[in-house]
Design an enzyme around this catalytic site. Structure first.
Site, PDB file in Angstrom:
ATOM      1  N   ASP A 205       1.648  -2.964   1.544  1.00 28.15           N
ATOM      2  CA  ASP A 205       2.818  -2.848   0.680  1.00 28.15           C
ATOM      3  C   ASP A 205       3.520  -4.201   0.514  1.00 28.15           C
ATOM      4  OD1 ASP A 205       4.849  -0.987  -0.614  1.00 28.15           O
ATOM      5  OD2 ASP A 205       6.124  -2.036   0.827  1.00 28.15           O
ATOM      6  N   GLU A 247      -0.670  -4.954  -2.780  1.00 26.35           N
ATOM      7  CA  GLU A 247       0.233  -4.571  -3.869  1.00 26.35           C
ATOM      8  C   GLU A 247       1.108  -5.758  -4.260  1.00 26.35           C
ATOM      9  OE1 GLU A 247       3.866  -3.194  -3.125  1.00 26.35           O
ATOM     10  OE2 GLU A 247       4.183  -2.121  -4.998  1.00 26.35           O
ATOM     11  N   ASP A 313       5.635   5.001  -8.294  1.00 26.78           N
ATOM     12  CA  ASP A 313       6.822   4.216  -8.638  1.00 26.78           C
ATOM     13  C   ASP A 313       7.099   4.318 -10.129  1.00 26.78           C
ATOM     14  OD1 ASP A 313       7.432   3.278  -6.091  1.00 26.78           O
ATOM     15  OD2 ASP A 313       5.974   1.643  -6.253  1.00 26.78           O
TER      16      ASP A 313
HETATM   17  C1  NOJ Z   1       6.365  -0.699  -3.100  1.00 30.65           C
HETATM   18  C2  NOJ Z   1       6.255   0.785  -3.040  1.00 30.65           C
HETATM   19  O1  NOJ Z   1       5.260   1.204  -3.943  1.00 30.65           O
HETATM   20  C3  NOJ Z   1       7.616   1.363  -3.378  1.00 30.65           C
HETATM   21  O2  NOJ Z   1       7.562   2.761  -3.525  1.00 30.65           O
HETATM   22  C4  NOJ Z   1       8.597   0.939  -2.319  1.00 30.65           C
HETATM   23  O3  NOJ Z   1       9.890   1.370  -2.678  1.00 30.65           O
HETATM   24  C5  NOJ Z   1       8.608  -0.591  -2.144  1.00 30.65           C
HETATM   25  N1  NOJ Z   1       7.285  -1.150  -2.087  1.00 30.65           N
HETATM   26  C6  NOJ Z   1       9.307  -0.986  -0.872  1.00 30.65           C
HETATM   27  O4  NOJ Z   1       8.494  -0.693   0.233  1.00 30.65           O
END
Ligand code: NOJ
Length: 562
Positions: A205, A247, A313
């Site tokens: 992440d 990501e 998201d």
């Molecule tokens: C990316 C994640 O996909 C998202 O859902 C999250 O709020 C942020 N990183 C913080 O961890």
């Protein structure tokens, strides 16, 4: 050491939320045994690897991305034995499981942070420097705020410690201090823990934000790459088949750094491509896709792009210009409630007016253009969203299995469900559900399944090179390209418009097999239906001599040239 069998290059991935998938014990929350009971459905869809949203203990201020213990399971989801059973059952079906690690931050409830903030805590000395503390909130002013709708600063004052702590996301998610070697080691220990538990890969992440340096925007710093390479080295030595999926939501020229020389992350999502697929569709013009692919560098050996249409998201509009962002909001999020931060909190089907032709066209591009595709649970049946729910939770509602009580998701009393099931007249579970679509040969589910099945028969889609082709020489309505790998080539045509487009199928073969219908198509003039698409396998070679009313003028071969 690189992976000897880069399985992820040929894989179809699906992202899902354990909480939302299937409740096995009637408490209103999906859980690991529930998910295990649905592995056959996932396998039948053609999925090879499941990416689980965070399953670790958390106060759920950021839906699990605020972890309070990196080495355990959120109690409502089950326990480590349930996880091991899931792994065993998945592997028996040749399915892989990817879990999240969240290296950048923890929950403020994590014992590391509790010890760090409290000078009287028995472990304060050990954890004092595990987070980024400061006497002032004036440091690192060039770092942007990511959750613009809820945060006004990346610093929050902690009265117990009497200092500010740094956080790139919610103020309940303090950033770890990667200048501290013990933090780096603790994160490698977390990686090891999940590999030992059987995970086939880790979705890493938010990697761009690990380090902070004055005078920079605190993203993509060299120190960050050094740590990620260290993580990769550990994985290569300890468990070389484990996938690191990163990501980094960045422009292509910055993202490429996350692959290193093939010694950093195996995969990274192609964030900038995603909004441009929607932009091109709404404009009926492939230019946005052309522009971003022109900026997309080749990957080092062993690396792969992850592509997606939607995820858990908001549809992020960080990697577009301000003008493009406004255009996307005006086009796809006319109701201000549909907007959040720099994005749009809507699911796939509602974004495209529930038009099955558009949903399938987007899947055609997702499955054939580049990299390995990621599906988002529920989009394969065209689930809707609920913008009345907090934050991005409206995209994370219970999976709609059938038309029975609670959509077949849970036997708990409805008021105990973690979130209401979608029940509006268009997207409600009474109408949109797996059971109904399995029974209908023309359903979205069966059509998506068919596309996936065909994609999986052709390695070229996961591994091949990409070349633009021309179809119509008058409009930019068609996204036409060729994929080539080890003597195989496939030509793909996608019509972005609501009207048929006349064009010309290149005469570089004696004939083409339409992979989706099995029919034979002859080269030359062709009319692609509204939002239609073709995946064409050439049979025999033929010189490229244009003819027919839609053919290009002699001497003009446009982008057919390689
Ligand atoms: C990316 C994640 O996909 C998202 O859902 C999250 O709020 C942020 N990183 C913080 O961890």
């Amino acid at each position: 050491m690189t992976q000897e069998t880069p399985w992820y290059k040929d894989a179809i991935f699906m992202e899902l939320n354990t909480r939302a998938y299937k409740d096995s014990d009637a408490d209103g929350w999906g859980d690991l045994p529930g998910l295990t009971s649905k592995l056959d459905y996932i396998k039948d869809l053609g999925v090879d690897a499941v990416w689980l949203l965070p399953i670790m203990p958390s106060p759920l201020r950021d839906d699990g991305y605020d972890v309070s213990d990196f080495c355990d399971i959120f109690p409502a989801y089950g326990n480590m034995d349930d996880f091991k059973t899931l792994m065993k059952e998945a592997h028996q079906r040749d399915l892989r499981i990817i879990v999240e690690i969240i290296p950048n931050h923890t929950s403020d409830q994590h014992r590391w942070f509790q010890a760090s903030r409290d000078p009287n805590h028995p472990e304060h000395d050990k954890y004092r420097d595990w987070y980024v503390w400061s006497d002032t909130d004036q440091k690192y002013k060039d770092a942007r705020i990511i959750f613009t709708d809820s945060e006004t600063s990346n610093w929050t004052f902690d009265p117990l410690r009497g200092q500010y702590f740094w956080h790139r996301f919610y103020s309940t998610q303090p950033d770890l201090n990667y200048d501290n070697e013990e933090v780096q080691q603790a994160m490698l220990d977390t990686v090891k823990f999940w590999i030992d538990a059987g995970a086939d890969g880790l979705r890493v992440d938010a990697p761009p934000y690990l380090f902070e340096r004055e005078g920079t925007n605190c993203e993509n710093l060299p120190e960050t790459h050094t740590f990620l390479k260290r993580m990769r080295k550990f994985v290569d030595e300890y468990s070389p088949e484990t996938l690191l999926l990163s990501e980094a939501n960045q422009w292509p020229e910055d993202v490429i750094e996350y692959f290193g020389d093939g010694d950093e992350m195996h995969m990274n999502f192609h964030f900038p491509l995603m909004p441009r697929l929607f932009m091109a569709l709404a404009k009926g013009d492939r230019t946005p896709i052309e522009e971003i692919l022109a900026r997309t560098p080749d990957l080092p050996e062993g690396c792969q792009w992850g592509t997606f249409l939607r995820c858990h998201d908001e549809l992020t509009l960080e990697m577009v210009t301000p003008e493009e962002r406004q255009w996307m909001w005006d086009t796809y999020a006319q109701d201000p409630k549909q907007r959040i931060n720099l994005g749009i909190r809507r699911r796939l089907a509602p974004l495209v007016d529930n038009d099955q032709r558009k949903i399938l066209l987007l899947h055609s591009m997702l499955l054939t253009m580049m990299g390995s595709p990621f599906l988002y649970y529920g989009d394969e049946i065209g689930m809707g969203d609920d913008i009345e729910l907090f934050d991005r939770n409206g995209l994370r509602t219970p999976m709609q299995w059938d038309a029975s009580f609670n959509a077949g998701f849970s036997d708990a009393p409805t008021e105990r469900l973690y979130a209401p099931v979608i029940s509006d007249p268009v997207y409600g579970y009474q109408k949109v559900n797996v059971a109904a679509q399995e029974a209908d040969p023309h359903s979205l589910l069966n059509k998506v399944r068919h596309l996936i099945a065909i994609r999986k028969q052709h390695t070229v889609f996961g591994r091949g090179d990409f070349y633009w082709r021309s179809f119509s020489f008058e409009t930019k309505a068609v996204v036409a390209y060729q994929r080539k790998w080890e003597g195989t080539r496939i030509v793909v045509l996608n019509n972005l418009r609501e009207v048929p487009v006349k064009g010309w199928i290149p005469e570089t073969a004696e004939k083409f097999i339409d992979l989706l219908s099995g029919e034979t198509i002859l080269p030359g003039d062709y009319t692609l239906p509204a939002y239609g698409f073709l995946w064409l396998q050439p049979v025999g070679e033929k010189a490229n001599i244009p003819s027919g009313p839609n053919a290009p003028q002699p001497g003009y071969l446009g982008s057919d040239k390689e």
